[in-house]
Design a protein around this motif. Structure first.
Motif, short mmCIF file in Angstrom:
data_model
loop_
_atom_site.label_atom_id
_atom_site.label_comp_id
_atom_site.label_asym_id
_atom_site.label_seq_id
_atom_site.Cartn_x
_atom_site.Cartn_y
_atom_site.Cartn_z
N VAL A 127 35.58 41.29 38.75
CA VAL A 127 35.24 41.51 37.35
C VAL A 127 36.24 42.51 36.78
CG1 VAL A 127 33.53 42.38 35.73
CG2 VAL A 127 32.80 41.04 37.71
N ASP B 294 34.06 37.65 44.18
CA ASP B 294 34.16 37.69 42.72
C ASP B 294 34.85 38.98 42.28
OD1 ASP B 294 32.90 35.27 41.68
OD2 ASP B 294 31.08 36.05 42.63
N PRO C 296 34.81 45.24 41.07
CA PRO C 296 35.14 45.62 39.69
C PRO C 296 36.52 46.27 39.69
CG PRO C 296 33.08 46.65 40.48
CD PRO C 296 33.83 46.16 41.67
N GLU D 152 27.77 41.68 32.18
CA GLU D 152 28.33 40.56 32.95
C GLU D 152 28.33 40.89 34.44
OE1 GLU D 152 32.67 38.44 33.70
OE2 GLU D 152 32.35 39.64 31.89
N LEU D 153 28.73 42.11 34.77
CA LEU D 153 28.77 42.54 36.17
C LEU D 153 27.37 42.50 36.79
CD1 LEU D 153 30.43 43.91 38.54
CD2 LEU D 153 29.67 46.08 37.57
N VAL E 291 30.96 43.92 29.37
CA VAL E 291 31.39 43.58 30.72
C VAL E 291 30.42 44.16 31.76
CG1 VAL E 291 32.89 45.61 31.14
CG2 VAL E 291 33.41 43.43 32.24
#
Length: 270
Positions: free
Chosen positions: A166, A164, A142, A47-48, A44
């Protein structure tokens, strides 16, 4: 606060700050482990980084100290700490409150903004009053899988061009229920000898109800909790979760452990 007994929900993190205040004032703290934090897979982090880079986010907002801790713990596993620090320091970083800011600084992250009110509502209000941070800007957050759509919806309504989120971790009710700690808590609750109960998150509210129902077969949980002299929710979202379950609670003006202690002292000392 001499001889007062204060219970506080925890997620395995330190409550040393509150304990020090309470003990210094002559009281006692019972730490109730209510939730377990389940990190996502280390990928992840990649991905971030990819999302921030490809979509060129202007702002990164951290809404809890847990999000900071989980992110950097995962980054260590993938040897991406230095890359992550460099990337975040090229953006505007917002911390929801002083504890989150402290954690970020420990990881060499420059924090540019902390809202006056340490809550998601405070974050929205701060951005709403600063058009330069909103118009034509994008933000990445996040956060926990427990998050609802409020923040994202609100930021898009303010006119941000991209929001966005995450998911770094999920939250579950603690499986390892410490019978000694919880047994004492339940006993104090039944005898109406608990002076103060502090909830640190909406998840901790849900978990406490689940533990009392499943492990101790308590049915009238709202009635039992409303017999506590003082109940405090560390922030508005936690307060709303308690209200939804019929629990009366107060919220400190400053949503920190320090602010919570001051409110507890004020309530208990009359």
């Amino acid at each position: 606060m001499s001889n007062r007994i204060i219970a506080i929900t925890t997620s395995g993190g330190s409550i040393s700050e509150l304990s020090e205040h309470v003990i210094a004032a002559g009281g006692r703290v019972i730490a109730l482990p209510t939730i377990d934090i389940i990190p996502c897979e280390p990928k992840v982090v990649e991905e971030l980084v990819k999302i921030i880079t490809s979509r060129n986010h202007d702002i990164c907002a951290f809404l809890s100290a847990n999000a900071v801790d989980v992110l950097f713990n995962l980054a260590r596993k993938t040897s991406q700490v230095d890359d992550l620090v460099s990337l975040l320091n090229s953006r505007i970083v917002i911390a929801i409150g002083p504890n989150t800011m402290k954690r970020l600084k420990q990881h060499r992250i420059n924090v540019h903004i902390v809202p006056d009110r340490y809550s998601t509502q405070g974050l929205i209000e701060m951005l709403a009053s600063n058009k330069k941070l909103v118009e034509g800007k994008s933000i990445i957050i996040p956060r926990s899988g427990e998050a609802d759509a409020f923040v994202k919806r609100s930021l898009l309504n303010l006119g941000m061009i991209g929001v966005d989120e995450v998911i770094l971790y999920n939250v579950k009710s603690s499986k390892a229920v410490d019978k000694k700690i919880w047994g004492e808590f339940v006993s104090l609750l039944a005898m109406k000898k608990l002076d103060c109960l502090i909830f640190t998150s909406p998840s901790s509210v849900k978990a406490l109800f689940k533990i009392l129902k499943n492990s101790y077969n308590i049915r009238n949980i709202d009635g039992e909790l409303n017999s506590v002299k003082t109940t405090i929710a560390i922030g508005p979202l936690t307060w709303h979760e308690l209200k939804r379950r019929g629990i009366q609670a107060s919220v400190p003006e400053i949503h920190t452990i320090e602010g919570t202690f001051e409110l507890a002292r004020k309530c208990l000392e009359g």
